[in-house]
Write an enzyme that holds these catalytic residues in place. Structure first.
Site, PDB file in Angstrom:
ATOM      1  N   LYS A 221       0.817  -1.209   0.000  1.00  0.00           N
ATOM      2  CA  LYS A 221       0.000   0.000   0.000  1.00  0.00           C
ATOM      3  C   LYS A 221       0.857   1.268   0.000  1.00  0.00           C
ATOM      4  O   LYS A 221       2.059   1.253   0.247  1.00  0.00           O
ATOM      5  CB  LYS A 221      -0.943  -0.007   1.203  1.00  0.00           C
ATOM      6  CG  LYS A 221      -2.116  -0.967   1.031  1.00  0.00           C
ATOM      7  CD  LYS A 221      -3.145  -0.840   2.132  1.00  0.00           C
ATOM      8  CE  LYS A 221      -4.371  -1.694   1.840  1.00  0.00           C
ATOM      9  NZ  LYS A 221      -5.379  -1.613   2.918  1.00  0.00           N
ATOM     10  N   ARG A 255      -3.604 -10.031   5.383  1.00  0.00           N
ATOM     11  CA  ARG A 255      -4.191 -10.063   4.036  1.00  0.00           C
ATOM     12  C   ARG A 255      -3.129  -9.535   3.082  1.00  0.00           C
ATOM     13  O   ARG A 255      -2.732  -8.366   3.163  1.00  0.00           O
ATOM     14  CB  ARG A 255      -5.454  -9.212   3.996  1.00  0.00           C
ATOM     15  CG  ARG A 255      -6.157  -9.194   2.633  1.00  0.00           C
ATOM     16  CD  ARG A 255      -7.424  -8.351   2.697  1.00  0.00           C
ATOM     17  NE  ARG A 255      -8.108  -8.316   1.419  1.00  0.00           N
ATOM     18  CZ  ARG A 255      -7.869  -7.458   0.437  1.00  0.00           C
ATOM     19  NH1 ARG A 255      -6.932  -6.526   0.590  1.00  0.00           N
ATOM     20  NH2 ARG A 255      -8.547  -7.505  -0.698  1.00  0.00           N
TER      21      ARG A 255
END
Length: 272
Positions: A221, A255
Site C-alpha cells: 500500500k 491479508r
C-alpha cells in the site's frame, strides 16, 4: 479464537494468511493481471501451495478514487471466480470482498465461506441482516465515506479512540443481527493519512480490547511506497516489515498479495 467456516472450525490463536485474488481491471497493484480461468486457477493454486489459509476475491477496486462498479458487474466478475475455485479446490476457504449484501449472498451460495466488508455494513443497510442469516464469519473494516470520497474524510479528534467507538457500535449492530464470528480490520489506507496509518500501526495492540481477531491489510500500500519513494512493485520488503510488526502487536490475519513471504513471517514470529 475459533471461527466457523462451512462447518470447519478455524483456530485463529495462531495467525493465518489471506491471499488476495482480484478480478478487477483497476486494482492498484494487480489490476487486470488475471484475465482468464487458467490464470485465476494458477494464481490460486500458487497461493494455496505457498500456505494461504484463505483466498480473498475482490471484484470492486477500493483504491482511493476507484471507479464505480454496478451490482450487476460486480456479480458478473465475482461469482464465476468463486465457482471456479470451489470446483477445482473444494477445500479452499474463500472470502468475498464486497460491501453489497446481494453480492455477498450470491458468493456464499456459490461456495465462499467468509464475507469481507470494507464498510462494516454502512454502505448497504441489508448487509448485517444478510450475514446474520447466512451464519458466516464477517470481517468488518473501518472506513469513512466511499472509495471515491474516503481520502477527504481524514479529520479525527483521536484516531484510535474514534475507531474503537466506531467498532463498538458496529459490533453491537452485528450482534443484534445474529452475527457470531466477527473479525475487525482497522482499514489501513482507508480515510487515513500517511501519518495516521503509522499511528494506527504503532497502537494496533489497543484494538485487542475488542477481544476479536484483527485482520491487517497493508500489502504494497501507499503507506509503504510513498514513505520510501518507491513503487507498489518494489514494496514487498516494506510489506514484510509491517506484517512482522503487526504480528508482534496482535494481528490475527495478514491479508497479502505475496503469500509465501507472509507465511514465512508468521512462522518466524511463531518460533519466538
Amino acid at each position: 479464537m475459533l471461527i466457523n467456516c462451512k462447518g470447519k472450525l478455524i483456530d485463529l490463536a495462531k495467525p493465518k494468511v489471506m491471499g488476495i485474488l482480484n478480478c478487477t481491471p483497476d486494482s492498484f497493484y494487480d489490476g487486470g493481471k488475471y484475465k482468464d480461468e487458467t490464470q485465476f486457477l494458477k494464481q490460486a493454486e500458487q497461493m494455496l501451495t505457498d500456505g494461504a489459509d484463505f483466498i480473498d476475491i475482490g471484484a470492486y477496486s477500493t483504491k482511493p478514487n476507484a471507479d464505480f462498479v454496478s451490482n450487476e458487474e460486480e456479480l458478473r466478475r465475482a461469482v464465476p471466480v468463486v465457482e471456479l475455485l470451489i470446483k477445482h479446490f473444494p477445500d479452499a476457504l474463500i472470502s468475498i470482498d464486497t460491501f453489497r449484501a446481494d453480492v455477498a449472498k450470491a458468493c456464499i451460495n456459490a461456495g465462499a465461506a467468509i464475507v469481507n466488508d470494507i464498510a462494516a455494513g454502512m454502505l448497504d443497510d441489508a448487509m448485517l441482516k444478510t450475514i446474520g442469516e447466512l451464519k458466516v464469519p464477517y470481517i468488518m473494516m473501518h472506513m469513512r465515506g466511499t472509495p471515491q470520497t474516503m481520502q477527504t474524510l481524514t479529520e479525527y479528534d483521536d484516531i484510535v479512540k474514534d475507531m474503537l467507538l466506531y467498532f463498538s457500535q458496529r459490533i453491537d449492530e452485528a450482534r443484534k443481527n445474529g452475527i457470531d464470528d466477527i473479525i475487525i480490520d482497522p482499514g489501513f489506507g482507508f480515510a487515513k493519512t500517511l501519518e495516521q496509518n503509522y499511528e494506527m500501526m504503532q497502537k494496533l495492540g489497543l484494538f485487542k480490547i475488542t477481544t476479536l481477531p484483527i485482520l491487517v491489510g497493508v500489502s504494497r500500500k501507499s503507506m509503504i511506497y510513498k514513505l520510501l519513494g518507491i513503487t507498489p512493485q518494489e514494496a514487498l520488503n516494506g510489506t514484510t516489515v509491517l506484517n512482522t510488526i503487526a504480528l508482534s502487536k496482535g494481528a490475527t490475519i495478514l491479508r497479502v498479495h505475496d503469500v509465501k513471504e507472509a507465511v514465512q513471517a508468521v512462522k518466524i514470529m511463531n518460533s519466538l
